[in-house]
Design an enzyme around this catalytic site. Structure first.
Site, PDB file in Angstrom:
ATOM      1  N   LYS A 185       0.860  -1.186   0.000  1.00 39.26           N
ATOM      2  CA  LYS A 185       0.000   0.000   0.000  1.00 39.26           C
ATOM      3  C   LYS A 185       0.899   1.239   0.000  1.00 39.26           C
ATOM      4  O   LYS A 185       1.509   1.579   0.995  1.00 39.26           O
ATOM      5  CB  LYS A 185      -0.923   0.020   1.231  1.00 39.26           C
ATOM      6  CG  LYS A 185      -2.183   0.756   0.945  1.00 39.26           C
ATOM      7  CD  LYS A 185      -2.526   2.065   1.576  1.00 39.26           C
ATOM      8  CE  LYS A 185      -1.801   2.965   2.407  1.00 39.26           C
ATOM      9  NZ  LYS A 185      -1.645   4.310   1.818  1.00 39.26           N
ATOM     10  N   GLY A 238       6.501   5.210   8.562  1.00 42.42           N
ATOM     11  CA  GLY A 238       5.678   6.420   8.630  1.00 42.42           C
ATOM     12  C   GLY A 238       5.769   7.031  10.014  1.00 42.42           C
ATOM     13  O   GLY A 238       6.757   6.827  10.734  1.00 42.42           O
ATOM     14  N   SER A 239       4.739   7.732  10.413  1.00 38.13           N
ATOM     15  CA  SER A 239       4.772   8.447  11.692  1.00 38.13           C
ATOM     16  C   SER A 239       4.640   7.479  12.874  1.00 38.13           C
ATOM     17  O   SER A 239       4.054   6.393  12.749  1.00 38.13           O
ATOM     18  CB  SER A 239       3.620   9.449  11.731  1.00 38.13           C
ATOM     19  OG  SER A 239       2.396   8.754  11.607  1.00 38.13           O
ATOM     20  N   GLY A 243       2.237   4.291  13.520  1.00 38.13           N
ATOM     21  CA  GLY A 243       2.935   3.061  13.916  1.00 38.13           C
ATOM     22  C   GLY A 243       2.258   2.405  15.114  1.00 38.13           C
ATOM     23  O   GLY A 243       2.076   1.184  15.167  1.00 38.13           O
ATOM     24  N   GLU A 261       9.058   1.307  11.159  1.00 41.66           N
ATOM     25  CA  GLU A 261      10.154   2.287  11.090  1.00 41.66           C
ATOM     26  C   GLU A 261       9.476   3.649  11.136  1.00 41.66           C
ATOM     27  O   GLU A 261       8.817   4.051  10.184  1.00 41.66           O
ATOM     28  CB  GLU A 261      10.969   2.059   9.810  1.00 41.66           C
ATOM     29  CG  GLU A 261      12.332   2.703   9.873  1.00 41.66           C
ATOM     30  CD  GLU A 261      12.326   4.110   9.348  1.00 41.66           C
ATOM     31  OE1 GLU A 261      12.181   5.037  10.184  1.00 41.66           O
ATOM     32  OE2 GLU A 261      12.432   4.290   8.125  1.00 41.66           O
ATOM     33  N   CYS A 296      13.097  10.701   7.938  1.00 40.95           N
ATOM     34  CA  CYS A 296      12.893  10.357   9.351  1.00 40.95           C
ATOM     35  C   CYS A 296      14.201  10.346  10.129  1.00 40.95           C
ATOM     36  O   CYS A 296      14.222  10.618  11.323  1.00 40.95           O
ATOM     37  CB  CYS A 296      12.168   9.027   9.467  1.00 40.95           C
ATOM     38  SG  CYS A 296      12.787   7.801   8.351  1.00 40.95           S
ATOM     39  N   GLU A 395       9.043  15.811  15.990  1.00 46.45           N
ATOM     40  CA  GLU A 395       9.583  15.683  14.634  1.00 46.45           C
ATOM     41  C   GLU A 395       8.832  16.670  13.729  1.00 46.45           C
ATOM     42  O   GLU A 395       7.611  16.600  13.614  1.00 46.45           O
ATOM     43  CB  GLU A 395       9.365  14.253  14.132  1.00 46.45           C
ATOM     44  CG  GLU A 395       9.970  14.027  12.762  1.00 46.45           C
ATOM     45  CD  GLU A 395       9.700  12.629  12.216  1.00 46.45           C
ATOM     46  OE1 GLU A 395       8.561  12.143  12.349  1.00 46.45           O
ATOM     47  OE2 GLU A 395      10.635  12.035  11.661  1.00 46.45           O
TER      48      GLU A 395
HETATM   49  P1  ADP Z   1       3.039  10.965   7.325  1.00 48.59           P
HETATM   50  O1  ADP Z   1       2.580  11.581   8.609  1.00 48.59           O
HETATM   51  O2  ADP Z   1       4.486  11.129   7.083  1.00 48.59           O
HETATM   52  O3  ADP Z   1       2.165  11.246   6.136  1.00 48.59           O
HETATM   53  P2  ADP Z   1       1.751   8.515   7.958  1.00 48.59           P
HETATM   54  O4  ADP Z   1       2.212   7.720   9.104  1.00 48.59           O
HETATM   55  O5  ADP Z   1       0.480   9.261   8.081  1.00 48.59           O
HETATM   56  O6  ADP Z   1       2.955   9.439   7.570  1.00 48.59           O
HETATM   57  O7  ADP Z   1       1.615   7.607   6.653  1.00 48.59           O
HETATM   58  C1  ADP Z   1       2.537   6.615   6.280  1.00 48.59           C
HETATM   59  C2  ADP Z   1       1.803   5.510   5.567  1.00 48.59           C
HETATM   60  O8  ADP Z   1       0.833   4.973   6.468  1.00 48.59           O
HETATM   61  C3  ADP Z   1       1.010   5.960   4.346  1.00 48.59           C
HETATM   62  O9  ADP Z   1       1.008   4.921   3.375  1.00 48.59           O
HETATM   63  C4  ADP Z   1      -0.390   6.141   4.891  1.00 48.59           C
HETATM   64  O10 ADP Z   1      -1.402   6.007   3.908  1.00 48.59           O
HETATM   65  C5  ADP Z   1      -0.457   5.009   5.891  1.00 48.59           C
HETATM   66  N1  ADP Z   1      -1.445   5.206   6.971  1.00 48.59           N
HETATM   67  C6  ADP Z   1      -1.877   6.366   7.495  1.00 48.59           C
HETATM   68  N2  ADP Z   1      -2.804   6.140   8.454  1.00 48.59           N
HETATM   69  C7  ADP Z   1      -2.966   4.800   8.542  1.00 48.59           C
HETATM   70  C8  ADP Z   1      -3.769   3.937   9.332  1.00 48.59           C
HETATM   71  N3  ADP Z   1      -4.595   4.402  10.258  1.00 48.59           N
HETATM   72  N4  ADP Z   1      -3.651   2.615   9.131  1.00 48.59           N
HETATM   73  C9  ADP Z   1      -2.786   2.107   8.227  1.00 48.59           C
HETATM   74  N5  ADP Z   1      -2.022   2.872   7.426  1.00 48.59           N
HETATM   75  C10 ADP Z   1      -2.093   4.199   7.576  1.00 48.59           C
END
Ligand code: ADP
Length: 493
Positions: A185, A238-239, A243, A261, A296, A395
């Site tokens: 995804k 991601g964030s 996570g 990560e 990151c 961050e």
């Molecule tokens: P950023 O804050 O840098 O945009 P995110 O953590 O929001 O990073 O997003 C990183 C990835 O996680 C993206 O592919 C996003 O679509 C996905 N993502 C965001 N929210 C969710 C969630 N609740 N469940 C699963 N995946 C998610």
């Protein structure tokens, strides 16, 4: 040269890739967004939902169970993955263009650095897989054991937008090499390169169902993938906030394996004994302002010994001028835009807060604004700020670095560890004893001595504390995408 026109000549695929075919989402919905480069409408990539995720996971599971990939030989998988790497090399320009078009990061950066790094990572995993040994428990008279790594089955990969092809390769490389089936995804901000890559996997010979791409919103497609009971591992970059959600989805569903990560606030320590201040400022700027600070592991929390503080700050002000953002399609520019209007507003909000707090703020003087709607942010250095200010603790994920003073090296380590994060860090010093004291004391998954960001595919990458768990890169990545199975043998005579 401006490469923008080349994008108009491409037929851009915006559909999901499931079971070896490009398909529309069943619900017919699309992701809506605007370009960070000029504000034009970029909506149209399909937005997958539960029923699409179910189809992708079903295809991946059937492919896994058929053994067409999961029980193939290591040499076969190696050859196919090396072929995929060669195809990516052939299509490097297209991959770089697609990522630039969507994310606004500089084309030059994608073409010269990011896409080659993704190819190199894939080659590393492909080349390693047939040189990797399982273990044996030595035989005594009657007993003997084999400890082998087995693939997990269907793995879900959730990818961020800040370096889409590299992070994807760090995950699908070892996952596929181990024999898993993958459902990837991509981030809603950067899906086109992953969709394009899916077509290359077919050309390379990856069997239908083994590699699937399901673009969509995180809260919908990402969440469904992480909750799916037939997904046996979920690997996310991601964030930290998301996570933590991923861990709960795993707990709520089937206790799938989790790899995370997440965020960081990389401490970058300059001690009293560092004689190379100019170089330390240059390396900081290279790693902090590159990609508008959307990294990151960026060294965004600088901690400088009192006596070196002014010299370092002055050197950094000079260095940040090399990272002024401009038109991402101009292949002379190293730096483009931040990824979206939302991200732009978020980072600007932090900077405004810095101004209000009374901190000292320096922004690069040189300006190259190419479009009135461009989401570009000048490199920003914040000093004379309280250690507890949220600009120091959170961050920012933009080109914003905070510079703090430390009384001595112990104080620098204390400040470095006063953080929820623990991804990467560095110390600059001429004293070897001090270097190892700091490297051993700072709580991060990766640490540099007199350098930053130059570790290659052999070094594991991943954090401690709220920076995540598990490792990308290196031979250890195979551990993430497998389970250990023990086979115990009783020998009769
Ligand atoms: P950023 O804050 O840098 O945009 P995110 O953590 O929001 O990073 O997003 C990183 C990835 O996680 C993206 O592919 C996003 O679509 C996905 N993502 C965001 N929210 C969710 C969630 N609740 N469940 C699963 N995946 C998610």
């Amino acid at each position: 040269m401006n490469v923008q026109n080349s994008i108009g000549k491409l037929k851009i695929e915006k559909r999901a890739y499931i079971n070896g075919k490009y398909v529309n989402a069943i619900g017919g919905e699309v992701i809506e967004k605007i370009s960070p480069i000029d504000g034009t409408d970029l909506s149209g990539i399909v937005s997958c939902k539960k029923e699409d995720i179910n189809l992708a996971v079903k295809a991946a599971k059937e492919a896994f169970e058929s053994g067409v990939w999961s029980r193939s030989t290591h040499t076969y998988r190696k050859e196919v993955l090396l072929c995929l790497a060669s195809l990516m090399e052939e299509k490097r320009e297209i991959l770089a263009l697609l990522d630039t078009y969507e994310t606004g990061r500089a084309y030059k950066n994608y073409y010269e650095d990011s896409i080659p790094k993704a190819i190199e990572a894939l080659r590393y995993f492909a080349e390693s897989i047939d040189k990797y040994y399982d273990m044996a428990v030595p035989a005594d008279n009657t007993e003997f054991g084999i400890i082998k790594k087995v693939p997990l089955g269907v793995v879900g990969l959730i990818i961020p937008w800040n370096d889409p092809m590299v992070v994807a390769a760090w995950k699908y490389g070892p996952a596929l090499a181990m024999g898993n089936s993958v459902v990837l995804k991509p981030a809603e901000q950067s899906s086109l390169s992953a969709i394009y890559l899916a077509g290359l996997t077919k050309e390379a010979g990856i069997p239908d169902g083994v590699f699937n791409v399901v673009p969509g919103y995180g809260e919908i497609a990402g969440k469904e993938l992480a909750l799916h009971k037939d997904v046996r591992g979920i690997f996310f970059t991601g964030s930290s906030e998301v996570g933590k959600k991923i861990m709960t989805y795993a707990g709520k569903s089937n206790m799938k394996k989790v790899g995370l990560e997440c965020g960081g606030k990389g401490p970058y320590i300059i001690t009293d004994s560092c004689s190379n201040i100019k170089e330390s400022a240059k390396v900081l700027a290279d790693n902090m302002f590159y990609n508008q600070g959307q990294i990151c592991s960026a060294p965004s929390k600088v901690i400088v010994a009192e006596r070196k503080y002014d010299e370092f700050l002055n050197a950094l002000k000079v260095e940040c001028e090399r990272y002024v953002p401009g038109d991402p399609f101009d292949d002379c520019n190293n730096v483009g835009c931040v990824v979206s209007r939302e991200q732009y507003n978020k980072v600007k909000g932090y900077i405004d807060e810095g101004f209000k707090s009374g901190a000292e703020i320096y922004q690069a003087k040189n300006v190259k604004k190419h479009h009135k709607n461009a989401c570009c942010i000048q490199p920003t250095i914040i000093s004379c700020i309280d250690e507890k200010n949220r600009l120091v603790t959170e961050e920012i994920f933009g080109p914003v670095v905070v510079v703090l003073k430390a009384k001595d090296t112990y104080d620098a380590v204390r400040i470095a560890n006063d953080s929820n994060y623990g991804l990467a860090g560095a110390v600059w010093t001429d004293d070897l004893n001090e270097a190892f004291y700091v490297a051993n004391s700072v709580e991060t998954g990766l640490f540099h001595i007199n350098s930053y960001g130059n570790d290659d595919n052999r070094a594991p990458f991943g954090g401690v504390k709220e920076s995540g768990l598990g490792k990308d890169k290196s031979i250890y990545a195979f551990d993430e995408y497998s389970d250990l199975k023990s086979i115990w043998v009783h020998i009769r005579r």
